[in-house]
Design an enzyme around this catalytic site. Structure first.
Site, PDB file in Angstrom:
ATOM      1  N   TYR A 478      32.399  44.631  40.984  1.00 40.37           N
ATOM      2  CA  TYR A 478      32.314  45.731  42.225  1.00 40.37           C
ATOM      3  C   TYR A 478      30.935  46.791  41.499  1.00 40.37           C
ATOM      4  O   TYR A 478      29.987  46.798  42.284  1.00 40.37           O
ATOM      5  CB  TYR A 478      33.408  46.784  42.329  1.00 40.37           C
ATOM      6  CG  TYR A 478      33.519  47.715  43.257  1.00 40.37           C
ATOM      7  CD1 TYR A 478      33.706  47.352  44.552  1.00 40.37           C
ATOM      8  CD2 TYR A 478      33.194  49.087  42.647  1.00 40.37           C
ATOM      9  CE1 TYR A 478      33.706  48.364  45.412  1.00 40.37           C
ATOM     10  CE2 TYR A 478      33.188  50.189  44.027  1.00 40.37           C
ATOM     11  CZ  TYR A 478      33.356  49.883  45.028  1.00 40.37           C
ATOM     12  OH  TYR A 478      33.334  50.631  46.247  1.00 40.37           O
ATOM     13  N   SER A 558      32.872  45.345  49.894  1.00 40.93           N
ATOM     14  CA  SER A 558      32.246  46.855  50.194  1.00 40.93           C
ATOM     15  C   SER A 558      31.173  47.039  49.251  1.00 40.93           C
ATOM     16  O   SER A 558      30.062  46.018  49.208  1.00 40.93           O
ATOM     17  CB  SER A 558      33.230  47.997  49.724  1.00 40.93           C
ATOM     18  OG  SER A 558      33.208  49.099  50.224  1.00 40.93           O
ATOM     19  N   ASP A 642      36.496  47.649  61.007  1.00 43.06           N
ATOM     20  CA  ASP A 642      35.947  48.447  59.932  1.00 43.06           C
ATOM     21  C   ASP A 642      34.958  49.593  60.191  1.00 43.06           C
ATOM     22  O   ASP A 642      33.842  49.376  60.754  1.00 43.06           O
ATOM     23  CB  ASP A 642      35.177  47.329  58.971  1.00 43.06           C
ATOM     24  CG  ASP A 642      34.826  47.899  57.789  1.00 43.06           C
ATOM     25  OD1 ASP A 642      35.040  49.199  57.460  1.00 43.06           O
ATOM     26  OD2 ASP A 642      34.525  47.070  56.944  1.00 43.06           O
ATOM     27  N   HIS A 677      38.606  47.832  56.982  1.00 47.44           N
ATOM     28  CA  HIS A 677      38.005  47.618  55.724  1.00 47.44           C
ATOM     29  C   HIS A 677      38.737  46.977  54.559  1.00 47.44           C
ATOM     30  O   HIS A 677      38.535  46.472  53.631  1.00 47.44           O
ATOM     31  CB  HIS A 677      37.530  48.989  54.960  1.00 47.44           C
ATOM     32  CG  HIS A 677      36.386  49.004  53.930  1.00 47.44           C
ATOM     33  ND1 HIS A 677      35.300  48.184  54.324  1.00 47.44           N
ATOM     34  CD2 HIS A 677      36.334  49.497  52.695  1.00 47.44           C
ATOM     35  CE1 HIS A 677      34.411  48.573  53.084  1.00 47.44           C
ATOM     36  NE2 HIS A 677      35.166  49.077  52.324  1.00 47.44           N
TER      37      HIS A 677
END
Length: 708
Positions: A478, A558, A642, A677
């Protein structure tokens, strides 16, 4: 060479690669129109040929989406073992899950899923031994499970429960109110709520945050500006709600209000990005705000009131966080008093009981619980069931009982009742999963970056694995927004692990594993460190003998989708499969949609300086895809609702990749409907999505799961 061994080896290879002979061919991609749109940044012309895909409401975009969906669905449907993966995921997903209880007045509230319910159900009972009853079942709010419970808050004596729902995965919320004793839904209905908590003021009402209603057709794309804080009194229409706070000048700020423990003051936090906030205090009936901190340079969270002082968790002059006390009558930051000093470990959260403070620390992304008295003296450490992650610390200020959850990669989520006074511990919920965690192990390994930073990797696999350099490996990352993905049980990993796969969680810079310094080390002009750390992780697992470049799949969502887009452009030969989900792929225009402007604290903006523009332009995934490069097999994931990272990012990315890449690896996009999302996605959709992810990954590694 022994010819019998040679024949057996060839037969084994034939088994592994036979799926390539009977599966889908390289797909024929839909033609995507190009336009002549060009933006000029500091004298540099930047073409944007797929700008038209930003309009997700146009008929032309909808037609393009349908054509992409048709190609992707055909490809996935022809993978011979796709259904077997879905069957196995359904089997292992089907176990009871339960959250930690919340106690208000005489009631206990908790959430439970019986296994395959699309959404968790809220239960309530009177006292610990009371009879359970369903208070709210979100599964009854829609036929397909796409209406999800987002949050709930119970008034202090347990009379009312205010709850928010999301429709189709959107970040927009609607708030309703239930009478707890009867289960009756009241007439209260609040709309256009987003990025908001619910904080009760006594039993009559609560504070929340919302925006003005967007223009019709722009609900999922318009820039979110001028968030306001309101007080809603039970029984009133939303139009009657009292405005608590609005900044008429700074449109790009968010505000969250919380009522203090004494129902006397309002604590207001304002933010300009995803980290750092202002901190103001106001008496309920006053119009004057007392300033505690308006620098927007610190992260400060109200914990509760102890002996008349506000205890806060803050990184003010403490990048790994500490607890400080504020006098609400005179709250200026230079008068704050330290209660619990900063340690070498990161202080992740604090729960206050009647007489104790329970501090949740992170040690190399793993959990540790320490108990303090109200003078800041450390008393003892709570012994956890093992190495892993603690979640959802729950206490009340009326007694010294603590509830928390615990899990790790091979231990499903338990709920534990701990008496802070007697130090007695009891597991009150332990699920039964079709998975033997004793057959798997987790290693914590540190790799050294070029600048000397020690980057931790959690590596999970079957016991007794051979380090022959040929194991399929899923590398996850991430690296942003101070977020930490701690080691925890994830049912989605089971098909991967039981098929001999290795899972690696790379705790790269940009996260909060080692406090604010680790976070800032991967932001703005330091963002390349995030990509370098992840690339280094891939190189090191190869070096350690776990795998090779033909067996590495990378996964991230993301900001993690941005990570994948960037590293694939920089080192395409290092990965066999790329699985970016809901990624931020256009780094020059991300701030022009919904809440994207709030990410500038981590990314910077293309319009803030020439230096920042050139840095973003240098790694922006959409802008750095090149012709003549052999890219990994790529399956992009996004969703039509989203409104956090709008699907245009993924649309433009895959259109560019399909245009420029001419190799045999498939480059496809999977577009989910009535989803957003990620939060609140129905279990049925999650199972289908994960099955498709593994089917695509195994097939493009030349492997057939459950067949070797």
């Amino acid at each position: 060479m022994n010819y019998r061994i040679l024949i057996v080896s060839l037969l084994a290879m034939a088994t592994l690669f036979s799926c390539k002979d009977k599966g889908p061919d390289t797909p024929e991609y839909p033609e995507t129109k190009k336009v002549d749109t060009v933006d000029v940044y500091y004298g540099t012309e930047v073409p944007d040929p797929y700008r038209w895909l930003e309009d997700d409401q146009s008929e032309e975009t909808k037609d393009w989406v349908q054509r992409q969906v048709k190609v992707t669905n055909k490809y996935l449907s022809e993978i011979p073992f796709r259904d077997r993966l879905k069957e196995r995921l359904t089997e292992v997903w089907n176990y009871e899950k339960q959250g930690t209880p919340v106690r208000k007045g005489k009631y206990w509230f908790f959430m439970r899923n019986n296994g395959l319910q699309n959404q968790y159900v809220v239960y309530v009972k009177e006292g610990e031994d009371g009879e359970e009853r369903v208070l709210l079942d979100p599964n009854k709010l829609s036929d397909d499970g796409t209406v999800a419970l987002s949050d709930y808050a119970v008034s202090e004596d347990g009379t009312y429960m205010a709850y928010s729902i999301s429709r189709g995965g959107s970040d927009w919320r609607e708030i309703y109110v239930l009478d707890v004793a009867t289960g009756e839904q009241l007439d209260d209905h609040l709309e256009w709520v987003k990025f908001s908590g619910i904080s009760w003021m006594g039993e009559k009402g609560f504070v929340y945050s919302r925006y003005d209603a967007p223009a019709q057709g722009e609900e999922l794309t318009n820039v979110n500006e001028f968030q306001q804080v309101y007080y809603h009194q039970i029984g009133d229409e939303q139009s009657q709600d009292e405005l608590i706070y609005k900044d008429p000048v700074n449109a790009l700020r968010n505000f969250t209000a919380e009522v203090d423990d004494d129902n006397k003051n309002i604590v207001l936090s304002g933010s300009e990005s995803t980290s750092n906030n202002s901190f103001l205090i106001r008496e309920w009936n006053s119009e004057e705000w007392a300033v505690a901190d308006t620098s927007f340079e610190n992260n400060t969270v109200y914990l509760g009131t102890v002996n008349g002082k506000y205890w806060v968790l803050t990184d003010f002059d403490a990048p790994r966080y500490r607890v400080m006390a504020i006098n609400p009558e005179n709250p200026a930051i230079d008068l704050w008093e330290e209660v619990v000093a900063e340690k070498g470990d990161v202080l992740n959260g604090v729960a206050l009981s009647e007489n104790y403070a329970v501090a949740h620390y992170m040690v190399d992304a793993e959990s540790k619980l320490l108990v303090f008295d109200f003078f800041g003296k450390e008393l003892y450490e709570i012994e956890l069931p093992g190495r892993g992650s603690v979640g959802a610390l729950r206490t009340t200020r009326e007694d010294d009982e603590l509830f928390y959850s615990f899990d790790s990669y091979n231990v499903p989520g338990q709920v534990i009742d701990f008496n802070l006074e007697t130090r007695e511990s009891d597991i009150i919920f332990e699920p039964e999963v079709d998975f033997d965690g004793d057959n798997y192990e987790t290693r914590l390994v540190f790799i050294e970056a070029e600048d000397g930073a020690q980057v931790p990797l959690h590596i999970v696999h079957k016991k007794g694995i051979e380090l022959d350099g040929n194991n399929p490996l899923m590398l996850y990352g991430y690296g942003g927004f101070n977020v930490v993905y701690s080691p925890g049980f994830d049912v989605r990993l089971i098909p991967w692990l039981e098929n001999g796969g290795v899972y690696v969680n790379a705790h790269i810079r940009g996260g909060g594993e080692y406090g604010e310094d680790w976070h800032q080390g991967g932001t703005k002009l330091n963002k390349q460190r995030v990509f370098d750390d992840f690339i280094l992780a891939a190189e090191k697992v190869i070096e350690m003998g776990y795998t090779n470049a033909d067996k590495i799949a990378i996964r991230g969502g993301s900001n993690g989708g941005l990570l994948l887009g960037a590293v694939v452009n920089q080192r395409p030969e290092l990965f066999q499969v790329s699985l970016p989900a809901v990624g931020v792929m256009d780094m020059l225009r991300y701030h022009k949609f919904t809440i994207g402007w709030a990410w500038a604290g981590d990314y910077g903006r293309s319009d803030e300086s020439e230096e920042m523009f050139r840095y973003l332009y240098g790694y922006s995934p959409v802008h750095n895809i090149k012709s003549g490069v052999d890219y990994p097999a790529t399956l992009v994931f996004t969703a039509d609702h989203d409104d956090r990272v709008v699907p245009a990012h993924s649309f433009k990315y895959i259109a560019t990749l399909q245009e420029k890449y001419k190799g045999e690896n498939p480059v496809l996009i999977r577009i989910e409907t009535k989803a957003g999302h990620g939060a609140g996605k129905p279990v049925s959709k999650q199972i289908e999505e994960v099955a498709d992810m593994y089917a695509f990954t195994f097939y493009n590694m030349g492997l057939e799961p459950y067949n070797w």
